[in-house]
Scaffold this active site. Structure first.
Site, PDB file in Angstrom:
ATOM      1  CG  ASP A  67      -2.030  -1.025   1.148  1.00  0.00           C
ATOM      2  OD1 ASP A  67      -2.606  -1.198   0.055  1.00  0.00           O
ATOM      3  OD2 ASP A  67      -2.316  -1.666   2.173  1.00  0.00           O
TER       4      ASP A  67
ATOM      5  NE  ARG B 109      -1.776   1.746  13.077  1.00  0.00           N
ATOM      6  CZ  ARG B 109      -0.892   0.762  13.261  1.00  0.00           C
ATOM      7  NH1 ARG B 109       0.077   0.906  14.138  1.00  0.00           N
ATOM      8  NH2 ARG B 109      -0.955  -0.346  12.564  1.00  0.00           N
TER       9      ARG B 109
ATOM     10  CG  ASP C 295      -4.579   1.288  11.743  1.00  0.00           C
ATOM     11  OD1 ASP C 295      -4.984   1.359  12.927  1.00  0.00           O
ATOM     12  OD2 ASP C 295      -3.835   0.381  11.327  1.00  0.00           O
TER      13      ASP C 295
ATOM     14  CB  SER D  65      -2.922  -8.696   7.128  1.00  0.00           C
ATOM     15  OG  SER D  65      -2.727  -7.374   7.572  1.00  0.00           O
TER      16      SER D  65
HETATM   17  N1  ARG Z   1      -8.126  -4.637  14.383  1.00  0.00           N
HETATM   18  C1  ARG Z   1      -7.059  -4.131  15.192  1.00  0.00           C
HETATM   19  C2  ARG Z   1      -7.252  -2.681  15.456  1.00  0.00           C
HETATM   20  O1  ARG Z   1      -7.888  -2.025  14.706  1.00  0.00           O
HETATM   21  C3  ARG Z   1      -5.682  -4.457  14.682  1.00  0.00           C
HETATM   22  C4  ARG Z   1      -5.463  -4.481  13.222  1.00  0.00           C
HETATM   23  C5  ARG Z   1      -4.032  -4.769  12.911  1.00  0.00           C
HETATM   24  N2  ARG Z   1      -3.737  -4.867  11.520  1.00  0.00           N
HETATM   25  C6  ARG Z   1      -3.242  -5.941  10.910  1.00  0.00           C
HETATM   26  N3  ARG Z   1      -2.953  -5.861   9.659  1.00  0.00           N
HETATM   27  N4  ARG Z   1      -3.088  -7.068  11.511  1.00  0.00           N
HETATM   28  O2  ARG Z   1      -6.748  -2.161  16.426  1.00  0.00           O
END
Ligand code: ARG
Length: 412
Positions: free
Chosen positions: A17, A96, A125, A174
């Site tokens: 990305d 984040r 995110d 991921s």
């Molecule tokens: N769903 C979680 C959050 O929004 C973590 C997402 C992490 N991303 C990943 N590609 N594993 O906090």
């Protein structure tokens, strides 16, 4: 002959990305220069070498900011709030705002007029980054979301332009890793009925392989500060506990998570240190907070966690919640021994000079304590459940002598 001499700072990981975002920011958004910023919140080394190599191949000006200490401190603050969202200790979510702040700082220092991320329009995110960035004077750009790119399109786009996207992180899952947690999602795991293979785990061993162990965590004002009596800095404290408890298979979560946009996702997490610290901290609160403080704090903690999940830690509401948390934590000083065994962490001993606990009052062996004797409970016992007994018709409402003999006037 470009009229635009503007620079954009891109949150850069070196993954697909963010890699395609680099040429797109030049071609589709007319920026003269793109700088890439990678923020260290405790990702594995390979991720930095991947980012560095990809940046080199793209000819991208690349900045790496070390935010591990700041992030570790935030994680330990989260423990004071017993941070938890539906069973998830918030690793990605807490990271984040730290990442967003660090990138914003570089962008402002380097005179950028815009700031960009490579998030899609589906996840959390994008919202967490933009909540921070939109408070600044910079333009915010989200190429993948705004141009409606799919993963297949990005692959083709990258192949046509010979972009370096063959990194080591393009496996089946991921993965998002930082000091506080490792998140694994996507591919087969998207099916909630799919049983994850052991191979998705890297931080935690299959439970049962090692002998039971005790670890003592020391707290000052709710902050974890020592392990087995030795003072230790936040980053090292978290790393040490991840290793120690990970060996016992502690801190695995497999859950359905409700994302901010309303979608449910199946998530797997590993977070050994977060689990041990959470268990220890709650055990210490159990010793030093009053019953009413504990009950109210459950609600405050939940609200704090909800805001943390949404990346809204700068909200005035959070300051107010932290006012309550800070006040309660002044007594959360002491230590807790946690037993690590077979995938579980369990508090087995706790001590504090602030204990709201009288051993003699609770003991079966003492008759009178602080002027209160056993028989004083008789009146309380007579009233307890009185309304229920009336409601069930077990006693007539005017037959109050059956319960207690009050001196009452007819008009009350
Ligand atoms: N769903 C979680 C959050 O929004 C973590 C997402 C992490 N991303 C990943 N590609 N594993 O906090």
């Amino acid at each position: 002959m470009s009229e635009n001499t503007e620079t954009v700072a891109l949150a850069f990981s070196g993954g697909l990305d963010t890699t395609v975002c680099v040429p797109l920011l030049e071609s589709e958004y007319d920026y003269d220069e793109v700088i890439g910023v990678t923020v260290d919140v405790g990702q594995p080394d390979e991720e930095f070498s991947e980012a560095r190599e990809t940046a080199d191949a793209l000819g991208l000006d690349h900045y790496v900011v070390d935010a591990r200490e700041e992030f570790a401190e935030l994680c330990l603050s989260a423990v004071r709030a017993n941070a938890d969202y539906q069973g998830y200790p918030l690793g990605t979510a807490l990271a984040r705002p730290v990442i967003a702040d660090a990138i914003l700082e570089v962008a402002q220092r380097e005179g950028c007029t815009a700031i960009a991320h490579g998030c899609t329009g589906k996840g959390n995110d994008q919202l967490r980054f933009e909540a921070v960035w939109r408070a600044s004077e910079l333009d915010v750009i989200a190429p993948v979301r705004e141009l409606g790119l799919t993963r297949e399109y990005e692959m083709e786009y990258a192949a046509e332009r010979d972009l370096p996207v063959e990194g080591g992180n393009e496996g089946a899952w991921s993965i998002d890793t930082n000091l506080w947690s490792r998140s694994i999602e996507g591919d087969d795991l998207e099916d909630p009925s799919y049983v994850p293979p052991e191979s998705i785990y890297e931080w935690t061993s299959s439970p049962g392989g090692v002998e039971t162990e005790l670890v003592e965590i020391g707290f000052e004002d709710g902050y974890a500060t020592s392990i087995d009596g030795e003072q230790i800095e936040p980053v090292a404290l978290i790393e040490t506990l991840n290793e120690l408890a990970g060996a016992h298979g502690i801190g695995r979560t497999d859950m359905m998570e409700d994302r901010m946009l309303g979608l449910k996702v199946r998530e797997n997490y590993e977070h050994p240190a977060a689990t041990v610290l959470g268990v220890a901290h709650e055990a210490l609160e159990g010793l030093v907070l009053t019953a009413n403080e504990r009950a109210t704090k459950t609600t405050i903690d939940q609200e704090w966690s909800e805001n943390a999940y949404q990346g809204l830690l700068s909200a005035p509401l959070v300051d107010a919640l932290e006012g309550f948390i800070d006040t309660t934590q002044t007594r959360v000083t002491g230590s807790v021994t946690v037993k690590l065994e077979g995938g579980h962490a369990r508090a087995v001993a706790r001590e504090s000079e602030y204990a709201v606990y009288s051993e003699s009052a609770a003991s079966f062996n003492t008759e009178t304590v602080d002027g209160i004797e056993q028989a004083d409970a008789t009146g309380v016992a007579k009233y307890h459940g009185y309304q229920d007994r009336l409601a069930r018709g077990a006693i007539a409402s005017d037959d109050q002598d059956a319960v207690v003999s009050p001196t009452h006037s007819d008009d009350d």
